[in-house]
Design an enzyme around this catalytic site. Structure first.
Site, PDB file in Angstrom:
ATOM      1  N   SER A  68      67.272 -33.818 -70.096  1.00 13.33           N
ATOM      2  CA  SER A  68      68.482 -33.903 -70.925  1.00 13.33           C
ATOM      3  C   SER A  68      69.488 -32.805 -70.577  1.00 13.33           C
ATOM      4  O   SER A  68      69.145 -31.772 -70.001  1.00 13.33           O
ATOM      5  CB  SER A  68      68.118 -33.805 -72.409  1.00 13.33           C
TER       6      SER A  68
HETATM    7  N1  SAM Z   1      63.591 -33.229 -73.123  1.00 15.21           N
HETATM    8  C1  SAM Z   1      63.243 -33.948 -71.940  1.00 15.21           C
HETATM    9  C2  SAM Z   1      63.703 -33.178 -70.730  1.00 15.21           C
HETATM   10  O1  SAM Z   1      64.687 -32.413 -70.838  1.00 15.21           O
HETATM   11  O2  SAM Z   1      63.115 -33.326 -69.678  1.00 15.21           O
HETATM   12  C3  SAM Z   1      63.945 -35.274 -72.050  1.00 15.21           C
HETATM   13  C4  SAM Z   1      63.338 -36.380 -71.319  1.00 15.21           C
HETATM   14  S1  SAM Z   1      64.117 -37.940 -71.303  1.00 15.21           S
HETATM   15  C5  SAM Z   1      65.736 -37.775 -71.869  1.00 15.21           C
HETATM   16  C6  SAM Z   1      63.305 -38.833 -72.626  1.00 15.21           C
HETATM   17  C7  SAM Z   1      61.839 -39.074 -72.404  1.00 15.21           C
HETATM   18  O3  SAM Z   1      61.375 -39.905 -73.486  1.00 15.21           O
HETATM   19  C8  SAM Z   1      61.488 -39.832 -71.130  1.00 15.21           C
HETATM   20  O4  SAM Z   1      60.620 -39.046 -70.360  1.00 15.21           O
HETATM   21  C9  SAM Z   1      60.821 -41.109 -71.619  1.00 15.21           C
HETATM   22  O5  SAM Z   1      59.764 -41.545 -70.798  1.00 15.21           O
HETATM   23  C10 SAM Z   1      60.335 -40.683 -72.987  1.00 15.21           C
HETATM   24  N2  SAM Z   1      60.071 -41.784 -73.925  1.00 15.21           N
HETATM   25  C11 SAM Z   1      60.767 -42.928 -74.157  1.00 15.21           C
HETATM   26  N3  SAM Z   1      60.172 -43.670 -75.114  1.00 15.21           N
HETATM   27  C12 SAM Z   1      59.072 -42.963 -75.505  1.00 15.21           C
HETATM   28  C13 SAM Z   1      58.050 -43.189 -76.467  1.00 15.21           C
HETATM   29  N4  SAM Z   1      58.020 -44.295 -77.250  1.00 15.21           N
HETATM   30  N5  SAM Z   1      57.085 -42.266 -76.595  1.00 15.21           N
HETATM   31  C14 SAM Z   1      57.082 -41.142 -75.840  1.00 15.21           C
HETATM   32  N6  SAM Z   1      58.017 -40.872 -74.916  1.00 15.21           N
HETATM   33  C15 SAM Z   1      59.006 -41.766 -74.753  1.00 15.21           C
END
Ligand code: SAM
Length: 223
Positions: A68
Protein backbone atom coordinates in the site's frame (compact mmCIF):
# COMPACT_ATOMS: atom_id res chain seq x y z
CA UNK A 1 16.28 -10.09 0.27
CA UNK A 2 19.07 -8.17 1.97
CA UNK A 3 19.20 -8.17 5.71
CA UNK A 4 20.58 -5.48 7.95
CA UNK A 5 17.79 -5.64 10.48
CA UNK A 6 16.34 -2.40 11.82
CA UNK A 7 19.91 -1.07 11.65
CA UNK A 8 19.77 -1.24 7.83
CA UNK A 9 20.72 2.30 6.84
CA UNK A 10 20.27 2.00 3.04
CA UNK A 11 18.18 4.67 1.28
CA UNK A 12 18.26 6.96 4.35
CA UNK A 13 17.99 10.19 2.30
CA UNK A 14 15.03 8.73 0.35
CA UNK A 15 13.34 7.67 3.61
CA UNK A 16 13.61 11.24 4.92
CA UNK A 17 12.17 12.61 1.69
CA UNK A 18 9.24 10.20 2.03
CA UNK A 19 8.60 11.49 5.55
CA UNK A 20 8.51 15.05 4.21
CA UNK A 21 6.00 13.96 1.55
CA UNK A 22 3.79 12.29 4.17
CA UNK A 23 4.04 15.37 6.39
CA UNK A 24 3.08 17.62 3.47
CA UNK A 25 -0.19 15.66 3.24
CA UNK A 26 -1.12 16.89 6.70
CA UNK A 27 0.04 13.85 8.71
CA UNK A 28 2.28 15.17 11.44
CA UNK A 29 2.27 12.61 14.27
CA UNK A 30 5.98 12.26 15.00
CA UNK A 31 5.72 8.79 16.53
CA UNK A 32 4.18 7.60 13.24
CA UNK A 33 6.51 9.55 10.92
CA UNK A 34 9.54 8.13 12.74
CA UNK A 35 8.42 4.59 11.90
CA UNK A 36 8.85 5.27 8.18
CA UNK A 37 12.48 6.12 8.83
CA UNK A 38 13.08 3.21 11.22
CA UNK A 39 11.49 0.32 9.33
CA UNK A 40 13.15 -0.41 5.95
CA UNK A 41 10.30 -0.68 3.42
CA UNK A 42 12.73 -1.94 0.75
CA UNK A 43 13.37 -5.02 2.89
CA UNK A 44 9.74 -6.14 2.34
CA UNK A 45 9.68 -5.65 -1.41
CA UNK A 46 10.75 -7.90 -4.30
CA UNK A 47 14.25 -7.01 -5.67
CA UNK A 48 12.84 -5.43 -8.86
CA UNK A 49 11.03 -2.62 -7.00
CA UNK A 50 13.32 -2.09 -3.99
CA UNK A 51 14.89 1.02 -5.53
CA UNK A 52 11.38 2.61 -5.59
CA UNK A 53 10.61 1.69 -1.97
CA UNK A 54 10.53 5.31 -0.74
CA UNK A 55 8.20 6.69 -3.38
CA UNK A 56 4.80 7.53 -1.93
CA UNK A 57 3.18 4.94 -4.17
CA UNK A 58 1.67 1.46 -4.10
CA UNK A 59 4.19 -1.04 -5.49
CA UNK A 60 3.72 -4.52 -6.98
CA UNK A 61 4.63 -7.43 -4.69
CA UNK A 62 3.57 -10.34 -6.94
CA UNK A 63 0.42 -12.47 -7.22
CA UNK A 64 -1.44 -9.40 -8.54
CA UNK A 65 -1.11 -7.61 -5.18
CA UNK A 66 0.47 -4.34 -4.06
CA UNK A 67 2.23 -2.90 -1.05
CA UNK A 68 0.00 0.00 0.00
CA UNK A 69 0.86 3.69 -0.44
CA UNK A 70 2.86 4.92 2.58
CA UNK A 71 0.84 8.14 3.12
CA UNK A 72 -2.37 6.06 3.23
CA UNK A 73 -0.70 3.80 5.77
CA UNK A 74 0.29 6.83 7.84
CA UNK A 75 -3.31 8.07 7.69
CA UNK A 76 -4.56 4.64 8.77
CA UNK A 77 -2.15 4.60 11.72
CA UNK A 78 -3.22 8.08 12.77
CA UNK A 79 -6.90 7.02 12.72
CA UNK A 80 -6.20 3.71 14.48
CA UNK A 81 -4.30 5.37 17.36
CA UNK A 82 -2.47 2.18 18.40
CA UNK A 83 -1.10 2.01 21.96
CA UNK A 84 1.58 -0.20 23.52
CA UNK A 85 -0.98 -2.42 25.28
CA UNK A 86 -3.08 -3.02 22.18
CA UNK A 87 -3.75 -6.33 20.47
CA UNK A 88 -4.14 -5.68 16.78
CA UNK A 89 -5.76 -7.70 14.00
CA UNK A 90 -4.56 -6.91 10.46
CA UNK A 91 -6.32 -8.31 7.40
CA UNK A 92 -4.12 -8.46 4.28
CA UNK A 93 -0.52 -9.01 5.42
CA UNK A 94 0.76 -8.46 1.86
CA UNK A 95 4.44 -7.57 2.00
CA UNK A 96 4.43 -7.45 5.83
CA UNK A 97 5.68 -3.83 5.90
CA UNK A 98 2.55 -2.44 7.57
CA UNK A 99 2.57 -5.45 9.92
CA UNK A 100 6.06 -4.36 11.00
CA UNK A 101 4.89 -0.77 11.62
CA UNK A 102 1.98 -2.05 13.71
CA UNK A 103 4.30 -4.37 15.63
CA UNK A 104 6.48 -1.39 16.64
CA UNK A 105 3.43 0.34 18.16
CA UNK A 106 1.36 -2.50 19.62
CA UNK A 107 1.71 -5.28 22.16
CA UNK A 108 0.90 -7.99 19.62
CA UNK A 109 -0.20 -8.18 15.99
CA UNK A 110 -2.24 -10.98 14.42
CA UNK A 111 -2.24 -10.76 10.63
CA UNK A 112 -4.20 -12.80 8.07
CA UNK A 113 -3.30 -13.16 4.37
CA UNK A 114 -5.06 -15.34 1.80
CA UNK A 115 -2.01 -15.87 -0.44
CA UNK A 116 0.33 -18.39 1.19
CA UNK A 117 3.46 -17.26 -0.69
CA UNK A 118 3.02 -13.63 0.44
CA UNK A 119 2.51 -14.71 4.05
CA UNK A 120 5.65 -16.85 3.93
CA UNK A 121 7.70 -14.02 2.43
CA UNK A 122 6.39 -11.58 5.05
CA UNK A 123 7.32 -14.09 7.79
CA UNK A 124 10.90 -14.25 6.52
CA UNK A 125 11.19 -10.45 6.29
CA UNK A 126 9.81 -9.98 9.82
CA UNK A 127 12.12 -12.69 11.23
CA UNK A 128 15.14 -11.10 9.56
CA UNK A 129 14.30 -7.83 11.30
CA UNK A 130 13.81 -9.75 14.57
CA UNK A 131 10.25 -8.51 14.91
CA UNK A 132 8.82 -11.18 17.20
CA UNK A 133 5.39 -9.97 18.38
CA UNK A 134 3.56 -11.01 15.20
CA UNK A 135 1.45 -14.10 14.47
CA UNK A 136 0.57 -14.82 10.83
CA UNK A 137 -2.27 -16.92 9.43
CA UNK A 138 -3.08 -17.98 5.87
CA UNK A 139 -6.82 -17.86 5.26
CA UNK A 140 -9.89 -15.70 4.62
CA UNK A 141 -9.43 -12.64 6.81
CA UNK A 142 -12.93 -11.34 6.05
CA UNK A 143 -14.05 -13.71 8.82
CA UNK A 144 -11.29 -12.43 11.14
CA UNK A 145 -9.20 -14.62 13.44
CA UNK A 146 -11.60 -15.46 16.24
CA UNK A 147 -9.18 -17.54 18.31
CA UNK A 148 -7.19 -14.54 19.62
CA UNK A 149 -9.96 -11.93 19.68
CA UNK A 150 -11.40 -9.61 20.69
CA UNK A 151 -8.92 -7.05 19.36
CA UNK A 152 -8.38 -3.45 20.48
CA UNK A 153 -7.58 -2.39 16.94
CA UNK A 154 -8.48 -3.90 13.56
CA UNK A 155 -7.16 -2.76 10.20
CA UNK A 156 -8.02 -4.05 6.73
CA UNK A 157 -5.68 -3.39 3.77
CA UNK A 158 -8.14 -4.49 1.07
CA UNK A 159 -11.36 -2.93 -0.19
CA UNK A 160 -14.58 -4.22 1.28
CA UNK A 161 -18.16 -3.67 0.01
CA UNK A 162 -19.21 -3.10 3.62
CA UNK A 163 -17.94 -3.57 7.17
CA UNK A 164 -17.51 -7.35 7.59
CA UNK A 165 -19.82 -8.35 10.48
CA UNK A 166 -17.31 -10.94 11.77
CA UNK A 167 -14.72 -8.18 12.21
CA UNK A 168 -17.21 -5.94 14.02
CA UNK A 169 -17.91 -8.87 16.31
CA UNK A 170 -14.19 -9.36 17.05
CA UNK A 171 -13.62 -5.66 17.87
CA UNK A 172 -13.29 -5.14 21.65
CA UNK A 173 -15.30 -2.51 23.58
CA UNK A 174 -13.53 0.89 23.20
CA UNK A 175 -11.92 -0.54 20.07
CA UNK A 176 -11.23 1.12 16.72
CA UNK A 177 -11.23 -0.34 13.21
CA UNK A 178 -10.04 1.34 9.99
CA UNK A 179 -10.86 -0.08 6.56
CA UNK A 180 -11.52 1.01 2.97
CA UNK A 181 -15.23 0.63 2.14
CA UNK A 182 -16.89 1.23 -1.22
CA UNK A 183 -17.08 -0.17 -4.72
CA UNK A 184 -14.41 -2.39 -6.26
CA UNK A 185 -12.89 0.65 -7.99
CA UNK A 186 -13.17 3.45 -5.44
CA UNK A 187 -13.36 3.48 -1.66
CA UNK A 188 -13.12 5.74 1.32
CA UNK A 189 -11.26 5.01 4.56
CA UNK A 190 -13.83 4.39 7.28
CA UNK A 191 -13.17 4.65 11.01
CA UNK A 192 -15.39 2.43 13.15
CA UNK A 193 -15.45 3.08 16.88
CA UNK A 194 -17.05 0.79 19.45
CA UNK A 195 -17.81 2.29 22.85
CA UNK A 196 -17.64 0.54 26.22
CA UNK A 197 -21.28 -0.56 25.91
CA UNK A 198 -20.66 -2.01 22.45
CA UNK A 199 -22.42 0.80 20.53
CA UNK A 200 -20.84 1.36 17.12
CA UNK A 201 -20.22 4.68 15.35
CA UNK A 202 -19.03 4.83 11.74
CA UNK A 203 -17.19 7.87 10.29
CA UNK A 204 -16.01 8.43 6.72
CA UNK A 205 -12.56 9.59 7.66
CA UNK A 206 -10.29 9.81 4.66
CA UNK A 207 -9.80 10.87 1.08
CA UNK A 208 -11.08 8.65 -1.76
CA UNK A 209 -8.69 5.73 -2.31
CA UNK A 210 -8.30 2.52 -4.32
CA UNK A 211 -7.24 -0.73 -2.68
CA UNK A 212 -7.10 -4.26 -4.09
CA UNK A 213 -10.36 -6.10 -3.31
CA UNK A 214 -10.98 -8.05 -0.12
CA UNK A 215 -11.90 -11.47 -1.50
CA UNK A 216 -13.82 -13.90 0.65
CA UNK A 217 -16.96 -14.60 2.61
CA UNK A 218 -17.64 -10.99 3.70
CA UNK A 219 -15.70 -9.39 0.85
CA UNK A 220 -16.03 -9.64 -2.93
CA UNK A 221 -16.53 -13.00 -4.64
CA UNK A 222 -13.46 -14.49 -6.36
CA UNK A 223 -13.81 -14.24 -10.14
N1 SAM B 1 -0.36 -3.66 3.96
C1 SAM B 1 0.03 -4.50 2.87
C2 SAM B 1 1.35 -4.02 2.32
O1 SAM B 1 1.65 -2.82 2.44
O2 SAM B 1 2.07 -4.82 1.77
C3 SAM B 1 -1.07 -4.38 1.85
C4 SAM B 1 -1.23 -5.51 0.95
S1 SAM B 1 -2.42 -5.44 -0.33
C5 SAM B 1 -2.94 -3.81 -0.53
C6 SAM B 1 -3.85 -6.25 0.37
C7 SAM B 1 -3.64 -7.70 0.70
O3 SAM B 1 -4.91 -8.23 1.12
C8 SAM B 1 -3.22 -8.58 -0.48
O4 SAM B 1 -2.00 -9.20 -0.16
C9 SAM B 1 -4.35 -9.58 -0.63
O5 SAM B 1 -3.91 -10.87 -1.00
C10 SAM B 1 -4.95 -9.57 0.76
N2 SAM B 1 -6.33 -10.05 0.84
C11 SAM B 1 -7.39 -9.84 0.02
N3 SAM B 1 -8.49 -10.47 0.47
C12 SAM B 1 -8.12 -11.09 1.62
C13 SAM B 1 -8.80 -11.90 2.57
N4 SAM B 1 -10.12 -12.21 2.45
N5 SAM B 1 -8.11 -12.37 3.62
C14 SAM B 1 -6.80 -12.08 3.79
N6 SAM B 1 -6.10 -11.32 2.93
C15 SAM B 1 -6.75 -10.83 1.86
Amino acid sequence: MESGGLKDQRFMAARRRLIETIRSRGLDDLSILRLFEEVPRHHFLPPGVQSRAYEDAPLPIGWGQTASQPSLQAQTLQLLDVGPEDRVLEIGTGSGFFTALLARLADRVHSVERIRELSQRARRALDELEIRNVALLVGDGSIGWRKYGPYDRITVAAASPDIPPALLDQLAPSGRMVLPVGSRDLQELVLVEKDEEGEVVRNEAGDPCTFVPLLGRYGWPEE
